[in-house]
Design a protein around this motif. Sequence first.
Motif, short mmCIF file in Angstrom:
data_model
loop_
_atom_site.label_atom_id
_atom_site.label_comp_id
_atom_site.label_asym_id
_atom_site.label_seq_id
_atom_site.Cartn_x
_atom_site.Cartn_y
_atom_site.Cartn_z
N ALA A 52 2.10 18.34 8.72
CA ALA A 52 1.14 17.79 7.76
C ALA A 52 0.33 18.90 7.10
O ALA A 52 0.09 18.87 5.88
CB ALA A 52 0.21 16.79 8.46
N GLU A 53 -0.08 19.90 7.87
CA GLU A 53 -0.81 21.05 7.30
C GLU A 53 0.04 21.76 6.26
O GLU A 53 -0.45 22.16 5.21
CB GLU A 53 -1.18 22.04 8.40
N LYS A 54 1.31 21.96 6.58
CA LYS A 54 2.22 22.63 5.64
C LYS A 54 2.36 21.81 4.36
O LYS A 54 2.36 22.35 3.26
CB LYS A 54 3.59 22.84 6.32
N LEU A 55 2.45 20.48 4.49
CA LEU A 55 2.53 19.61 3.31
C LEU A 55 1.26 19.74 2.47
O LEU A 55 1.33 19.81 1.24
CB LEU A 55 2.77 18.16 3.73
N ASN A 56 0.11 19.77 3.13
CA ASN A 56 -1.17 19.95 2.41
C ASN A 56 -1.17 21.25 1.62
O ASN A 56 -1.57 21.27 0.45
CB ASN A 56 -2.35 19.94 3.39
N GLU A 57 -0.71 22.33 2.27
CA GLU A 57 -0.67 23.64 1.61
C GLU A 57 0.17 23.59 0.34
O GLU A 57 -0.13 24.27 -0.63
CB GLU A 57 -0.05 24.69 2.54
N ARG A 58 1.22 22.80 0.37
CA ARG A 58 2.13 22.72 -0.78
C ARG A 58 1.73 21.63 -1.78
O ARG A 58 2.45 21.40 -2.75
CB ARG A 58 3.56 22.50 -0.29
N GLY A 59 0.62 20.95 -1.51
CA GLY A 59 0.13 19.97 -2.45
C GLY A 59 0.75 18.59 -2.35
O GLY A 59 0.60 17.77 -3.25
N TYR A 60 1.44 18.32 -1.24
CA TYR A 60 2.03 17.00 -1.03
C TYR A 60 1.07 16.10 -0.25
O TYR A 60 0.23 16.58 0.51
CB TYR A 60 3.34 17.11 -0.22
N THR A 61 1.23 14.80 -0.41
CA THR A 61 0.44 13.85 0.37
C THR A 61 1.29 13.33 1.53
O THR A 61 2.52 13.42 1.49
CB THR A 61 -0.02 12.66 -0.50
N HIS A 62 0.62 12.81 2.54
CA HIS A 62 1.33 12.32 3.71
C HIS A 62 0.49 11.30 4.45
O HIS A 62 -0.73 11.23 4.29
CB HIS A 62 1.67 13.48 4.66
N THR A 63 1.17 10.51 5.26
CA THR A 63 0.52 9.59 6.19
C THR A 63 1.18 9.81 7.54
O THR A 63 2.41 9.83 7.64
CB THR A 63 0.73 8.12 5.76
N ILE A 64 0.36 10.02 8.58
CA ILE A 64 0.90 10.17 9.93
C ILE A 64 0.83 8.81 10.62
O ILE A 64 -0.21 8.16 10.61
CB ILE A 64 0.11 11.22 10.74
N HIS A 65 1.95 8.39 11.20
CA HIS A 65 2.03 7.10 11.89
C HIS A 65 2.21 7.35 13.39
O HIS A 65 3.31 7.60 13.86
CB HIS A 65 3.21 6.28 11.36
N ALA A 66 1.09 7.28 14.14
CA ALA A 66 1.14 7.49 15.59
C ALA A 66 1.56 6.21 16.31
O ALA A 66 2.02 6.25 17.45
CB ALA A 66 -0.22 7.96 16.09
N GLU A 67 1.39 5.07 15.65
CA GLU A 67 1.87 3.77 16.15
C GLU A 67 2.71 3.17 15.03
O GLU A 67 2.28 2.24 14.35
CB GLU A 67 0.69 2.85 16.50
N PRO A 68 3.90 3.73 14.79
CA PRO A 68 4.66 3.33 13.59
C PRO A 68 5.05 1.86 13.57
O PRO A 68 5.45 1.29 14.58
CB PRO A 68 5.90 4.23 13.64
N ASP A 69 4.90 1.28 12.38
CA ASP A 69 5.26 -0.11 12.11
C ASP A 69 5.95 -0.12 10.75
O ASP A 69 5.36 0.31 9.75
CB ASP A 69 4.01 -0.98 12.11
N LEU A 70 7.18 -0.58 10.71
CA LEU A 70 7.97 -0.54 9.48
C LEU A 70 7.25 -1.18 8.30
O LEU A 70 7.39 -0.73 7.16
CB LEU A 70 9.34 -1.19 9.72
N ALA A 71 6.46 -2.21 8.55
CA ALA A 71 5.75 -2.90 7.47
C ALA A 71 4.74 -1.98 6.77
O ALA A 71 4.39 -2.22 5.62
CB ALA A 71 5.02 -4.13 8.02
N ASN A 72 4.30 -0.93 7.44
CA ASN A 72 3.30 -0.02 6.88
C ASN A 72 3.88 1.30 6.41
O ASN A 72 3.13 2.23 6.09
CB ASN A 72 2.23 0.29 7.94
#
Length: 145
Positions: A24-44
């Motif tokens: 996620a830090e690397k994505l931030n450095e490159r200007g990308y957005t992200h969502t981390i799913h620690a309790e992943p649910d396909l609907a989200n």
Amino acid sequence: MSKHFEIIVGTMLGAAEYVADAIAEKLNERGYTHTIHAEPDLANINKASTWIVCTSTHGAGELPDNIQPFARQLENADLQAVNAYVIGLGDTSYDTFCFGAKEMEKHILNGGGKLINDALYIDVLEHPIPEDAAVEWFDEKLANA
């Protein structure tokens, strides 16, 4: 519009979470957005975003508890819009090395999804700080994307 990544984490002891945070830090450095799913649910989780599945393997080759319900959701899902990276953490002293990651790959492919690259399997015996190996690999993949 910047590219968005869905980071899907399967962890028992936190190592895969550290890897996800470092990615996620690397994505931030490159200007990308992200969502981390620690309790992943396909609907989200947006199937049109790029997925980064980061999971360890637990017990006798099982997925960590937190990602098992998500894996079951994928069993009959239409994943044709999914493009994914898979990062597995494991220990080569077990014959079930990275089985968790391999199971996630199988679900994605069976649902019609695509793997952007061959999965990265990190041996924690060789890389005691797995996030370093993961970030180095992923940064190279992003640079060539």
